[in-house]
Design a protein around this motif. Structure first.
Motif, mmCIF file in Angstrom:
data_model
loop_
_atom_site.group_PDB
_atom_site.id
_atom_site.type_symbol
_atom_site.label_atom_id
_atom_site.label_comp_id
_atom_site.label_asym_id
_atom_site.label_seq_id
_atom_site.Cartn_x
_atom_site.Cartn_y
_atom_site.Cartn_z
ATOM 1 N N ARG A 1 65.937 -84.789 134.658
ATOM 2 C CA ARG A 1 67.392 -84.678 134.671
ATOM 3 C C ARG A 1 67.882 -84.026 135.959
ATOM 4 O O ARG A 1 68.876 -84.459 136.562
ATOM 5 C CB ARG A 1 67.835 -83.860 133.454
ATOM 6 C CG ARG A 1 69.310 -83.512 133.404
ATOM 7 C CD ARG A 1 69.601 -82.703 132.155
ATOM 8 N NE ARG A 1 70.782 -81.879 132.295
ATOM 9 C CZ ARG A 1 71.118 -80.897 131.469
ATOM 10 N NH1 ARG A 1 70.303 -80.620 130.435
ATOM 11 N NH2 ARG A 1 72.214 -80.197 131.645
ATOM 12 N N PHE A 2 67.138 -83.009 136.414
ATOM 13 C CA PHE A 2 67.503 -82.318 137.654
ATOM 14 C C PHE A 2 67.446 -83.290 138.832
ATOM 15 O O PHE A 2 68.330 -83.300 139.705
ATOM 16 C CB PHE A 2 66.546 -81.143 137.885
ATOM 17 C CG PHE A 2 66.811 -80.369 139.135
ATOM 18 C CD1 PHE A 2 67.751 -79.358 139.156
ATOM 19 C CD2 PHE A 2 66.117 -80.647 140.309
ATOM 20 C CE1 PHE A 2 68.005 -78.632 140.315
ATOM 21 C CE2 PHE A 2 66.357 -79.936 141.473
ATOM 22 C CZ PHE A 2 67.297 -78.928 141.470
ATOM 23 N N LYS A 3 66.412 -84.124 138.873
ATOM 24 C CA LYS A 3 66.258 -85.075 139.980
ATOM 25 C C LYS A 3 67.336 -86.159 139.957
ATOM 26 O O LYS A 3 67.748 -86.658 141.009
ATOM 27 C CB LYS A 3 64.880 -85.731 139.912
ATOM 28 C CG LYS A 3 63.721 -84.790 140.201
ATOM 29 C CD LYS A 3 62.392 -85.526 140.058
ATOM 30 C CE LYS A 3 61.206 -84.622 140.375
ATOM 31 N NZ LYS A 3 59.919 -85.348 140.207
ATOM 32 N N ALA A 4 67.776 -86.534 138.751
ATOM 33 C CA ALA A 4 68.702 -87.664 138.631
ATOM 34 C C ALA A 4 70.162 -87.251 138.703
ATOM 35 O O ALA A 4 71.043 -88.113 138.800
ATOM 36 C CB ALA A 4 68.452 -88.393 137.311
ATOM 37 N N THR A 5 70.438 -85.943 138.662
ATOM 38 C CA THR A 5 71.831 -85.483 138.611
ATOM 39 C C THR A 5 72.312 -85.032 139.984
ATOM 40 O O THR A 5 71.628 -84.251 140.663
ATOM 41 C CB THR A 5 71.962 -84.314 137.620
ATOM 42 O OG1 THR A 5 71.491 -84.731 136.341
ATOM 43 C CG2 THR A 5 73.412 -83.859 137.508
ATOM 44 N N ASP A 6 73.450 -85.539 140.394
ATOM 45 C CA ASP A 6 74.059 -85.092 141.650
ATOM 46 C C ASP A 6 74.476 -83.624 141.526
ATOM 47 O O ASP A 6 74.951 -83.174 140.473
ATOM 48 C CB ASP A 6 75.285 -85.941 141.978
ATOM 49 C CG ASP A 6 74.905 -87.388 142.299
ATOM 50 O OD1 ASP A 6 73.740 -87.617 142.695
ATOM 51 O OD2 ASP A 6 75.764 -88.274 142.116
ATOM 52 N N ASP A 7 74.283 -82.896 142.613
ATOM 53 C CA ASP A 7 74.687 -81.478 142.675
ATOM 54 C C ASP A 7 73.982 -80.619 141.630
ATOM 55 O O ASP A 7 74.523 -79.612 141.149
ATOM 56 C CB ASP A 7 76.209 -81.340 142.499
ATOM 57 C CG ASP A 7 76.983 -82.080 143.586
ATOM 58 O OD1 ASP A 7 76.485 -82.134 144.725
ATOM 59 O OD2 ASP A 7 78.060 -82.610 143.275
#
Length: 449
Positions: free
Chosen positions: A163-169
């Protein structure tokens, strides 16, 4: 049973739990699985973490196997893979657990360095009071984790990382980052040491179960068949082609032959068939002599031949059938015609090299209970039950024999009796000496020239 225990023939090769750290880990896992704890500070566990001493303390020998299905387990060390599985209700449970440990050896070694791994062999059945549920036991899934939830935390952390890798900012999401840091403290660095257990699903189609008096279930053959040691009437409604009991010798023999599940010992490659037949005959003599109250101490082969001669009138038919076959094999006597009705018939067979080999050898052991060596190797549950009712002289002889002849080289004995080992030279082994056997089968109405 004390004689068996002292010789390592019962409760042998268990894992010794004798340190405060291991005992505490075991108690955490035991509390997690059963809500109970042990006050013992020294005990032994089997492959699944079951301890006879803890069972005695709790007054429940099935404390990790309630209902006889979905067996639970506690792993303190990967060394438990070398241990036996006690109180097994299914013949496949030991192989499934051993394969699970082998398939995940590195991960389990790391996890058990600091904690116990607790889990369960899960299938779709939680109650087996209805025999029809046996047909639902086709696949076993292993659920396992440490008592502190290392694997659960690792899976959660993996999802958060994705989720961290796929989420902007995502770098500005302080709550997400804090949660990831907290989980990493529990599961470790997943980039360097991934924590995940693989190969947790295993097939279980052909097996023996202790339920309903003992049942052999063959589902992967053309005509699914059940062979019952208990009451066949209790299996009414079981949706299989054939339901047989152990007394149906002709039908069992036909089933084994139709599916290529057995081979005559005389056709087995790389074995001394005559020696195997002689040993089976010796066991039959011992049983008859013990039943007659004779002294069995310090017997050699000559003594056994003498006992056989002097007690020929009380020896069962199985002995005489094997004697005829041995005479043909070693002395060129008349070819014996041995049918499935002959008491010696199943003593002359061993399992063929098929996926059901161990299960078939287990069935043959139950059909030939006087062959105490095969009974001990292939069907320990039945061996221990029968042993308790034997005359004292037979118990002493059998325990001494197994400790002297089997314990010293278990792998070699199993390979010689049941194995289908490849020739290490890379060449095919030589064919059986008598080509007629290969052409017409072992029980044809022929005479040896």
């Amino acid at each position: 049973m004390k004689r068996l225990i002292t010789r390592g023939l019962m409760f042998g090769n268990l894992y010794h739990v004798d340190s405060p750290a291991l005992v505490e880990r075991y108690n955490r896992a035991l509390l997690h699985l059963t809500g109970k704890r042990t006050a013992l500070d020294d005990f032994h566990v089997d492959l699944s973490g079951y301890s006879p001493e803890v069972g005695d303390e709790l007054g429940d020998q099935l404390y990790l196997n309630q209902g006889g299905v979905n067996r639970q387990f506690i792993l303190l060390s990967t060394e438990q893979k070398r241990c036996p599985l006690l109180n097994a209700k299914f013949s496949t449970s030991r192989d499934i657990l051993r394969n699970f440990i082998t398939d995940n050896l590195a991960q389990l070694f790391a996890l058990t360095a600091t904690d116990a791994v607790a889990g369960e062999l899960v299938n779709s059945v939680i109650d087996i009071s209805d025999p029809r549920r046996l047909l639902d036991l086709r696949r076993v899934v292993i659920e396992a984790d440490t008592t502190t939830g290392t694997l659960r935390h690792a899976e959660h952390l993996t999802r958060l990382v994705e989720r961290f890798k796929a989420t902007d900012d995502a770098w500005f999401d302080d709550v997400l980052i804090a949660e990831m840091i907290g989980l990493a403290q529990k599961s470790g660095d997943l980039t360097r040491n991934p924590v995940r257990l693989d190969n947790r699903e295993y097939e279980q189609r052909d097996f023996w179960t202790a339920h309903f008096g003992g049942i052999y279930l063959f589902q992967s053959v053309d005509k699914p068949t059940v062979i019952a040691a208990g009451d066949v009437a209790a299996l009414d409604g079981l949706a299989v082609e054939r339901v047989l009991d152990l007394s149906a010798r002709n039908r069992i023999a036909r089933f084994l032959d139709e599916n290529g599940l057995v081979e005559p010992i005389l056709r087995a490659r790389g074995v001394d068939a005559a020696a195997i037949l002689r040993q089976k005959m010796d066991f039959i003599v011992i049983d008859a002599a013990a039943g007659a109250g004779l002294d069995l101490e310090n017997l050699d082969r000559a003594d056994l031949r003498r006992l056989a001669r002097t007690n020929a009138d009380v020896l069962p038919g199985a002995y005489h059938g094997l004697a005829h076959l041995l005479n043909w094999a070693s002395s060129g006597g008349d070819w014996p015609r041995i049918t499935s009705e002959d008491p010696a018939f199943f003593y002359t067979l061993r399992a063929a090299d098929t996926p059901q080999r161990d299960l078939v050898n287990m069935l043959l052991a139950e059909l030939t209970p006087l062959d105490v060596r095969q009974l001990f190797i292939c069907h320990k549950d039945l061996f221990y039950r029968l042993y308790a009712g034997w005359p004292e002289a037979k118990r002493a002889y059998v325990a001494d024999f197994l400790a002297r002849e089997y314990q010293v080289d278990k792998a070699g004995a199993r390979a010689a009796l049941f194995g289908h080992e490849p020739d290490m030279s890379g060449e095919d082994p030589p064919p059986p000496p008598d080509d007629l056997i290969r052409r017409v089968g072992p029980w044809g109405a022929i005479r040896r020239s």
